[in-house]
Design a protein around this motif. Structure first.
Motif, short mmCIF file in Angstrom:
data_model
loop_
_atom_site.label_atom_id
_atom_site.label_comp_id
_atom_site.label_asym_id
_atom_site.label_seq_id
_atom_site.Cartn_x
_atom_site.Cartn_y
_atom_site.Cartn_z
N SER A 185 3.55 -98.10 89.41
CA SER A 185 3.58 -99.59 89.42
C SER A 185 5.24 -100.11 90.00
N GLY A 186 5.92 -99.00 90.20
CA GLY A 186 7.23 -99.02 90.64
C GLY A 186 8.41 -99.72 89.62
N LEU A 187 7.92 -99.61 88.44
CA LEU A 187 8.95 -100.08 87.62
C LEU A 187 9.93 -98.84 86.74
N VAL A 188 9.62 -97.84 87.18
CA VAL A 188 10.45 -96.65 86.83
C VAL A 188 10.44 -95.58 87.94
N ALA A 189 11.28 -94.59 87.88
CA ALA A 189 11.17 -93.36 88.64
C ALA A 189 11.31 -92.25 87.77
N LEU A 190 10.62 -91.03 87.80
CA LEU A 190 10.72 -90.05 87.00
C LEU A 190 10.99 -88.86 87.71
N ARG A 191 11.96 -87.90 86.92
CA ARG A 191 12.38 -86.75 87.49
C ARG A 191 12.55 -85.95 86.06
N ARG A 192 12.94 -84.69 85.99
CA ARG A 192 12.84 -83.94 84.85
C ARG A 192 13.94 -84.50 83.87
N GLN A 193 13.46 -85.01 82.73
CA GLN A 193 14.27 -85.25 81.56
C GLN A 193 15.13 -86.47 81.85
N VAL A 194 14.42 -87.21 82.86
CA VAL A 194 15.36 -88.60 83.29
C VAL A 194 14.31 -89.82 83.64
N VAL A 195 14.41 -90.73 83.02
CA VAL A 195 13.53 -92.08 83.60
C VAL A 195 14.66 -92.95 84.09
N THR A 196 14.51 -93.38 85.36
CA THR A 196 15.14 -94.46 85.86
C THR A 196 14.53 -95.47 86.18
N VAL A 197 15.08 -96.73 85.50
CA VAL A 197 14.65 -98.17 85.40
C VAL A 197 14.92 -98.60 86.65
N LEU A 198 13.78 -99.05 87.52
CA LEU A 198 13.89 -99.67 88.73
C LEU A 198 13.63 -101.35 88.81
N ASP A 199 12.86 -101.82 87.87
CA ASP A 199 12.41 -103.07 87.81
C ASP A 199 12.40 -103.56 86.25
N ARG A 200 13.66 -103.88 86.04
CA ARG A 200 13.83 -104.44 84.61
C ARG A 200 12.81 -105.63 84.43
N ALA A 201 12.89 -106.69 85.12
CA ALA A 201 12.01 -107.70 84.91
C ALA A 201 10.50 -107.57 84.87
N GLY A 202 10.10 -106.25 85.49
CA GLY A 202 8.76 -106.00 85.51
C GLY A 202 8.48 -105.28 84.11
N LEU A 203 9.54 -104.52 83.74
CA LEU A 203 9.27 -103.78 82.35
C LEU A 203 9.08 -105.16 81.13
N ILE A 204 9.96 -106.06 81.41
CA ILE A 204 10.02 -107.03 80.36
C ILE A 204 8.72 -107.66 80.42
N SER A 205 7.97 -107.91 81.40
CA SER A 205 6.70 -108.38 81.62
C SER A 205 5.82 -107.51 80.82
N VAL A 206 5.59 -106.18 81.33
CA VAL A 206 4.93 -105.28 80.56
C VAL A 206 4.93 -105.31 79.00
N ALA A 207 6.26 -105.65 78.44
CA ALA A 207 6.59 -105.32 77.25
C ALA A 207 5.70 -106.74 76.41
N ASN A 208 5.40 -107.60 77.45
CA ASN A 208 4.54 -108.65 76.81
C ASN A 208 4.74 -109.19 75.64
N GLY A 209 6.09 -109.72 75.65
CA GLY A 209 6.77 -110.36 74.52
C GLY A 209 7.25 -110.09 73.21
N PHE A 210 6.83 -108.59 73.20
CA PHE A 210 7.34 -107.71 72.14
C PHE A 210 8.81 -107.28 72.28
N TYR A 211 9.32 -107.45 73.67
CA TYR A 211 10.75 -107.29 73.77
C TYR A 211 11.30 -108.62 73.77
N GLY A 212 12.73 -109.02 73.02
CA GLY A 212 13.22 -110.05 73.27
C GLY A 212 13.46 -111.04 72.01
N VAL A 213 12.93 -111.00 70.92
CA VAL A 213 12.91 -111.62 69.69
C VAL A 213 14.02 -111.07 69.04
#
Length: 226
Positions: A185-213
């Motif tokens: 979905s273009g939200l993160v990039a993966l390589r060995r033992q590293v996750v790079t956040v590419l789209d923070r706003a997109g991740l917040i949307s995927v978190a579906n309200g469980f992040y933020g409170v």
């Protein structure tokens, strides 16, 4: 946390603070063993974990530069049934529990600030419980990545699939499949033992309200407090 204290409160603590390195998997608190020291992380991420009856760890809260470990001692306890250890290496400042409690008796403002952090951590723990019950794997993973990024202040997160499986209480294949979905979905990039956040706003949307409170509660209690 330390930098947010008043000059007077920091001056109370400063003589007792000892700088330390936080190494990966370093245990800061052992279940049911008296807590000797509290740690103010400056960088890195510390996890509070609970053990299930089968002996597996599940993360219930994260602490970074915004907080302090050992909050049970602020409430009058000497130990906790949970374990606390370093999940992302960094550095911090250590203080003996007895010294910190002595300082809080000299400053009601310092004690109040630490109690406000305790309350914000309680809200985070409750939010984690809700996400674990009501959120799917993608929601929970997105939330965890956001919370970890908040504390590392870095888009690149050094984490393994095994760590994520333990922390989220998921089977490793589900973690791998979910991470691959976030990458597709273009939200993160993966390589060995590293996750790079590419789209923070997109991740917040995927978190579906469980992040933020919990984050809003922390901001309300601590960034707006005297």
């Amino acid at each position: 946390m330390l930098r947010s204290l008043s000059e007077e409160d920091f001056a109370l603590l400063a003589p007792y603070l000892k700088s330390m390195e936080l190494t990966y998997r370093q245990q800061l608190e052992v279940p049911n063993i008296p807590i000797a020291n509290m740690v103010f992380p400056e960088s890195g991420v510390v996890s509070i974990v609970a053990k299930s009856p089968d002996g597996n760890d599940t993360e219930i809260a994260l602490i970074g530069y915004e907080g302090v470990t050992g909050i049970a001692c602020l409430l009058g306890a000497k130990s906790t049934p949970h374990a606390t250890y370093v999940q992302v290496a960094g550095s911090g400042n250590q203080i003996a529990v007895s010294d910190l409690l002595s300082c809080t008796r000299q400053s009601s403002g310092l004690f109040e600030k630490l109690l406000l952090f305790t309350q914000s951590l309680n809200i985070q723990t409750a939010s984690t419980a809700l996400a674990n019950v009501r959120g799917d794997a993608q929601t929970r993973l997105a939330r965890w990545l956001l919370m970890t990024q908040d504390r590392t202040r870095d888009n690149e997160l050094g984490i393994t699939h095994e760590l994520l499986a333990v922390m989220l209480g998921l089977r490793r294949p589900w973690v791998t499949e979910t991470l691959n979905g976030l990458q597709s979905s273009g939200l993160v990039a993966l390589r060995r033992q590293v996750v790079t956040v590419l789209d923070r706003a997109g991740l917040i949307s995927v978190a579906n309200g469980f992040y933020g409170v919990a984050e809003e509660e922390y901001s309300k209690l601590l960034t707006s407090s005297p």
